[in-house]
Design an enzyme around this catalytic site. Structure first.
Site, PDB file in Angstrom:
ATOM      1  N   GLY A 164      38.814  34.786  39.560  1.00 41.20           N
ATOM      2  CA  GLY A 164      39.908  34.908  40.507  1.00 41.20           C
ATOM      3  C   GLY A 164      41.269  35.129  39.884  1.00 41.20           C
ATOM      4  O   GLY A 164      42.126  35.808  40.460  1.00 41.20           O
ATOM      5  N   THR A 174      31.351  34.483  44.833  1.00 39.72           N
ATOM      6  CA  THR A 174      31.992  34.191  46.113  1.00 39.72           C
ATOM      7  C   THR A 174      31.353  35.049  47.190  1.00 39.72           C
ATOM      8  O   THR A 174      30.931  36.156  46.911  1.00 39.72           O
ATOM      9  CB  THR A 174      33.486  34.575  45.982  1.00 39.72           C
ATOM     10  OG1 THR A 174      34.052  33.799  44.938  1.00 39.72           O
ATOM     11  CG2 THR A 174      34.238  34.391  47.267  1.00 39.72           C
ATOM     12  N   THR A 221      34.993  39.240  44.495  1.00 40.03           N
ATOM     13  CA  THR A 221      34.246  38.145  43.889  1.00 40.03           C
ATOM     14  C   THR A 221      34.468  38.221  42.383  1.00 40.03           C
ATOM     15  O   THR A 221      34.767  39.285  41.857  1.00 40.03           O
ATOM     16  CB  THR A 221      32.741  38.244  44.213  1.00 40.03           C
ATOM     17  OG1 THR A 221      32.036  37.184  43.571  1.00 40.03           O
ATOM     18  CG2 THR A 221      32.138  39.556  43.762  1.00 40.03           C
ATOM     19  N   GLY A 222      34.365  37.102  41.715  1.00 38.63           N
ATOM     20  CA  GLY A 222      34.523  37.109  40.262  1.00 38.63           C
ATOM     21  C   GLY A 222      35.671  36.225  39.811  1.00 38.63           C
ATOM     22  O   GLY A 222      36.125  35.348  40.553  1.00 38.63           O
ATOM     23  N   ARG A 239      42.534  23.554  40.350  1.00 42.86           N
ATOM     24  CA  ARG A 239      42.527  25.006  40.140  1.00 42.86           C
ATOM     25  C   ARG A 239      42.128  25.728  41.437  1.00 42.86           C
ATOM     26  O   ARG A 239      41.184  25.355  42.121  1.00 42.86           O
ATOM     27  CB  ARG A 239      41.543  25.351  39.027  1.00 42.86           C
ATOM     28  CG  ARG A 239      41.431  26.850  38.721  1.00 42.86           C
ATOM     29  CD  ARG A 239      40.308  27.523  39.474  1.00 42.86           C
ATOM     30  NE  ARG A 239      40.152  28.928  39.103  1.00 42.86           N
ATOM     31  CZ  ARG A 239      39.362  29.781  39.749  1.00 42.86           C
ATOM     32  NH1 ARG A 239      38.661  29.376  40.785  1.00 42.86           N
ATOM     33  NH2 ARG A 239      39.279  31.033  39.378  1.00 42.86           N
ATOM     34  N   VAL A 240      42.870  26.761  41.762  1.00 46.03           N
ATOM     35  CA  VAL A 240      42.556  27.601  42.919  1.00 46.03           C
ATOM     36  C   VAL A 240      42.472  29.040  42.434  1.00 46.03           C
ATOM     37  O   VAL A 240      43.323  29.488  41.662  1.00 46.03           O
ATOM     38  CB  VAL A 240      43.642  27.465  44.007  1.00 46.03           C
ATOM     39  CG1 VAL A 240      43.412  28.469  45.131  1.00 46.03           C
ATOM     40  CG2 VAL A 240      43.661  26.039  44.561  1.00 46.03           C
ATOM     41  N   GLY A 241      41.459  29.757  42.873  1.00 46.26           N
ATOM     42  CA  GLY A 241      41.291  31.154  42.464  1.00 46.26           C
ATOM     43  C   GLY A 241      41.873  32.112  43.473  1.00 46.26           C
ATOM     44  O   GLY A 241      42.843  31.808  44.179  1.00 46.26           O
ATOM     45  N   ASP A 242      41.278  33.274  43.555  1.00 52.47           N
ATOM     46  CA  ASP A 242      41.771  34.331  44.446  1.00 52.47           C
ATOM     47  C   ASP A 242      41.286  34.190  45.884  1.00 52.47           C
ATOM     48  O   ASP A 242      41.917  34.703  46.817  1.00 52.47           O
ATOM     49  CB  ASP A 242      41.319  35.699  43.928  1.00 52.47           C
ATOM     50  CG  ASP A 242      39.792  35.797  43.888  1.00 52.47           C
ATOM     51  OD1 ASP A 242      39.134  34.834  43.421  1.00 52.47           O
ATOM     52  OD2 ASP A 242      39.246  36.824  44.344  1.00 52.47           O
TER      53      ASP A 242
HETATM   54  N1  GLY Z   1      36.579  34.353  42.994  1.00 57.79           N
HETATM   55  C1  GLY Z   1      36.406  32.976  43.074  1.00 57.79           C
HETATM   56  C2  GLY Z   1      37.271  32.178  42.197  1.00 57.79           C
HETATM   57  O1  GLY Z   1      37.778  32.684  41.209  1.00 57.79           O
HETATM   58  O2  GLY Z   1      37.448  31.030  42.464  1.00 57.79           O
END
Ligand code: GLY
Length: 329
Positions: free
Chosen positions: A243, A189, A240-241, A217-220
């Site tokens: 989420g 990210t 980043t990483g 799906r939604v991350g951080d």
């Molecule tokens: N950090 C990005 C995600 O997990 O979508």
């Protein structure tokens, strides 16, 4: 892999930067009213990974006297528009059904924030997030509602799935049984933090998320407090990483709060990663990187596995700074 490109160090070392005349490597030196008085470094911008073009664009805005919030939007848009970057914006890897879905958020010095989640067919989610922040009473818009809102604000429909990402997805589908690969290479990210000449801090975060994720799906990255948090009296942090793990610790908010309690950006990032690892004692196969900046323009970073770095532009010059990691090589 795309990430391999990011972790190459620039030829410019910290030593060479410090040895060079002040501002020597900065664009448009004359216009910069940089100051390091009272130990405050400004303007300054940092971003996750070695996204040099994005941070250079943000620096251009800041060194012209522009606001941090504009530097953030203009900066991360460079990566959203780069079709060769398969982790952000156009060219991003799709979900397991072949749809590119984008997440982004933005936060300004007044504590205003906006976000879009699982947005399709729009090339610049960061700009839509800013519109949510500035032109609605809401913080987050998701899915079809976010897309409809973008069209109403004049954004054009775009095809985000490049031929390269499509072919790779088709190849993955042959053997993957629709399982989402989670490993340290899966996604990267761009999170960015900036302080402008007035000392105001803003931040932004934008991603296409985990490759071949479940639909929806939604991350951080679009979650204020997880992928990004800014407090103009303290500083900011972004991630980043993987989420899911960042959300579980509300990572960026945690790091800003640790700085509020007196930790340096470096110490706060280290503590943030340690909290995640305490909850994952038996897991090693994932990567997370945090970057942070305090009100004085001091910066820090920490990650789980080596290979993460962050790009910094300041009156001292620009450099790609390698992050220390929880696990050594
Ligand atoms: N950090 C990005 C995600 O997990 O979508």
């Amino acid at each position: 892999m795309q990430r391999r490109k990011f972790i190459k160090k620039s030829g410019l070392t910290t030593a060479s930067i410090l040895a060079a005349p002040a501002l020597a490597s900065c664009k448009d030196d004359k216009k910069i009213e940089a100051t390091t008085q009272s130990q405050t470094i400004k303007p300054i911008v940092i971003c996750t990974w070695d996204f040099m073009n994005a941070s250079a664009k943000a620096w251009e805005v800041l060194s012209d006297g522009g606001r941090a919030i504009d530097a953030i939007e203009q900066g991360v848009k460079v990566e959203e528009d780069d079709a060769n970057n398969q982790t952000v914006g156009t060219g991003g890897r799709p979900d397991r059904d072949g749809n590119v879905t984008l997440d982004a958020c933005i936060m300004d010095a007044a504590g205003n924030c906006g976000a879009v989640l699982a947005l399709q067919n729009i090339a610049n989610p960061i700009s839509v997030a800013r519109k949510v922040m500035e032109e609605t009473p809401h913080v987050m818009l998701a899915g079809k509602g976010a897309e409809q809102f973008a069209y109403e604000k004049g954004f054009e429909k775009a095809n985000l799935l490049t031929e390269k990402s499509k072919q790779e997805w088709l190849e993955w589908k042959k053997t993957a049984n629709y399982e989402t690969p989670i490993n340290i290479e899966n996604h990267d990210t761009i999170g960015m933090l900036a302080i402008d000449k007035n000392g105001d801090i803003s931040g932004g975060c934008t991603t296409s998320g985990m490759a071949y994720k479940l639909a929806g799906r939604v991350g951080d990255s679009p979650i204020i407090g997880a992928g990004l948090f800014v407090d103009n009296t303290v500083g900011g942090a972004t991630a980043t990483g993987v989420g899911e793990e960042v959300v579980r610790t509300v990572g960026s908010f945690l790091i800003v709060e640790l700085m509020r309690q007196g930790k340096s950006p470096q110490e706060a990032c280290e503590e943030g990663v340690k909290r995640i690892m305490e909850k994952n004692k038996d897991r090693k196969d994932f990567q997370i990187g945090f970057i942070a900046m305090n009100k004085n323009g001091e910066t820090g970073a920490y990650c789980i596995h080596s290979g993460f770095s962050y790009r910094q532009y300041s009156p001292k010059g620009h450099e790609n700074i390698e992050s220390q990691s929880f696990f050594q090589k």
